[in-house]
Scaffold this motif. Sequence first.
Motif, PDB file in Angstrom:
ATOM      1  N   ASP A 116       0.826  -1.207   0.000  1.00 20.41           N
ATOM      2  CA  ASP A 116       0.000   0.000   0.000  1.00 20.41           C
ATOM      3  C   ASP A 116       0.863   1.260   0.000  1.00 20.41           C
ATOM      4  O   ASP A 116       0.436   2.309  -0.480  1.00 20.41           O
ATOM      5  CB  ASP A 116      -0.906   0.020   1.237  1.00 20.41           C
ATOM      6  CG  ASP A 116      -1.872  -1.147   1.253  1.00 20.41           C
ATOM      7  OD1 ASP A 116      -2.968  -1.011   0.678  1.00 20.41           O
ATOM      8  OD2 ASP A 116      -1.518  -2.197   1.832  1.00 20.41           O
ATOM      9  N   PRO A 145      -2.315  -1.382  -7.101  1.00 20.15           N
ATOM     10  CA  PRO A 145      -2.995  -0.274  -7.780  1.00 20.15           C
ATOM     11  C   PRO A 145      -3.612   0.666  -6.742  1.00 20.15           C
ATOM     12  O   PRO A 145      -4.284   0.227  -5.810  1.00 20.15           O
ATOM     13  CB  PRO A 145      -4.068  -0.992  -8.609  1.00 20.15           C
ATOM     14  CG  PRO A 145      -3.497  -2.352  -8.865  1.00 20.15           C
ATOM     15  CD  PRO A 145      -2.746  -2.701  -7.604  1.00 20.15           C
ATOM     16  N   GLY A 146      -3.324   1.938  -6.864  1.00 17.80           N
ATOM     17  CA  GLY A 146      -3.765   2.910  -5.879  1.00 17.80           C
ATOM     18  C   GLY A 146      -2.771   3.121  -4.758  1.00 17.80           C
ATOM     19  O   GLY A 146      -2.967   4.008  -3.916  1.00 17.80           O
ATOM     20  N   ARG A 148       0.837   4.138  -2.833  1.00 20.11           N
ATOM     21  CA  ARG A 148       1.599   5.391  -2.868  1.00 20.11           C
ATOM     22  C   ARG A 148       3.084   5.140  -2.639  1.00 20.11           C
ATOM     23  O   ARG A 148       3.490   4.241  -1.894  1.00 20.11           O
ATOM     24  CB  ARG A 148       1.098   6.345  -1.796  1.00 20.11           C
ATOM     25  CG  ARG A 148      -0.327   6.824  -1.980  1.00 20.11           C
ATOM     26  CD  ARG A 148      -0.416   7.891  -3.046  1.00 20.11           C
ATOM     27  NE  ARG A 148       0.154   9.170  -2.601  1.00 20.11           N
ATOM     28  CZ  ARG A 148       0.292  10.234  -3.375  1.00 20.11           C
ATOM     29  NH1 ARG A 148      -0.057  10.165  -4.659  1.00 20.11           N
ATOM     30  NH2 ARG A 148       0.790  11.363  -2.905  1.00 20.11           N
ATOM     31  N   THR A 276       1.271   8.231  -7.038  1.00 18.71           N
ATOM     32  CA  THR A 276       0.306   7.143  -6.928  1.00 18.71           C
ATOM     33  C   THR A 276       0.427   6.194  -8.109  1.00 18.71           C
ATOM     34  O   THR A 276       0.566   6.641  -9.257  1.00 18.71           O
ATOM     35  CB  THR A 276      -1.133   7.693  -6.866  1.00 18.71           C
ATOM     36  OG1 THR A 276      -1.232   8.615  -5.791  1.00 18.71           O
ATOM     37  CG2 THR A 276      -2.147   6.586  -6.703  1.00 18.71           C
ATOM     38  N   PRO A 278      -1.604   4.188 -10.560  1.00 18.51           N
ATOM     39  CA  PRO A 278      -3.022   4.283 -10.929  1.00 18.51           C
ATOM     40  C   PRO A 278      -3.777   2.972 -10.705  1.00 18.51           C
ATOM     41  O   PRO A 278      -3.188   1.893 -10.697  1.00 18.51           O
ATOM     42  CB  PRO A 278      -2.980   4.657 -12.416  1.00 18.51           C
ATOM     43  CG  PRO A 278      -1.622   4.298 -12.877  1.00 18.51           C
ATOM     44  CD  PRO A 278      -0.704   4.404 -11.695  1.00 18.51           C
ATOM     45  N   LEU A 279      -5.082   3.087 -10.526  1.00 14.91           N
ATOM     46  CA  LEU A 279      -5.902   1.893 -10.276  1.00 14.91           C
ATOM     47  C   LEU A 279      -5.890   0.950 -11.473  1.00 14.91           C
ATOM     48  O   LEU A 279      -5.992  -0.264 -11.316  1.00 14.91           O
ATOM     49  CB  LEU A 279      -7.338   2.316  -9.948  1.00 14.91           C
ATOM     50  CG  LEU A 279      -7.519   3.049  -8.609  1.00 14.91           C
ATOM     51  CD1 LEU A 279      -8.944   3.540  -8.458  1.00 14.91           C
ATOM     52  CD2 LEU A 279      -7.146   2.123  -7.454  1.00 14.91           C
TER      53      LEU A 279
END
Length: 281
Positions: A116, A145-146, A148, A276, A278-279
């Motif tokens: 994460d 994904p998402g 940081r 970030t 990306p998703l």
Amino acid sequence: MAALDATLANYLLTRDSAEKERLDGQHIYLKKFAYDDRLVYDRNVELKAGSSVLDSGTGTVAWLLDLAKEVPEDVELIGVDVSPNNFPDAANAPKNIHLSLASATNLPKEWSNKFDLVNQRFMLSALLAAEWPQAVSEIFRVLKPGGRIQLCELDPRYPLEKPPALERHSEILLQGANKRGLLRYCAKELPGMLRNAGFVDVVDDAKPCPVGKALGEWGVRGATGGPAGAWWNMKDALVEQGTIGSAKEYEDLLEELVKEWDEKGIYLVTRMICATKPLES
């Protein structure tokens, strides 16, 4: 655990008790001035049960040990480094901290889409210029994904108007970095590298860090345990590679630096660079 010796050849700093003590002090200093008195710079990051965090180039593990006090016990905290010399005794570490040997340029394959948050700081004296894009790519791969990334690096371009001893010392460090193939101005290049790797929402914040007695107690800490403190422990590497003629010549220059700092003080600049994954990537 044996060190990944091949990856240590270009490292400018020592891995001894003096450097370990300095790194622990530097963590406290950077937390205050670079991270704004917190460990996770992005206030939108929430670490909860089941989250995973990676500290790349973990060193003395100071950042993870501090973070373990603030997050739930079932947040997985992983630290990697190319040498175990500065690792704490495993028996004294929280159970959710796991340490292993790995290079920032070659993280375990099974970690894809795992973390994460990834923290990495002050690798400008460790990673070769050619290795930086690979290190950024590896962090992108292991983030969910998402997820940081937060990078903390010294920006040697500042102060723009350097007093004489600092100007000379900056040139010596640049020559030393170039001889080893290091990227002295990585802080300038990293936002672009992150975008090229696929990251979005890139944030690049300049964080002034006080150095010198003239700027009080934290200025003194900045000269010993902060970014400038590392310069004392680069002496052997710089003399060995011929960037400076002798240990005495380097020590004399450092004395001149201290005089400059104590008379007026300076502000070095670190950069907090966040982004970030990306998703959909």
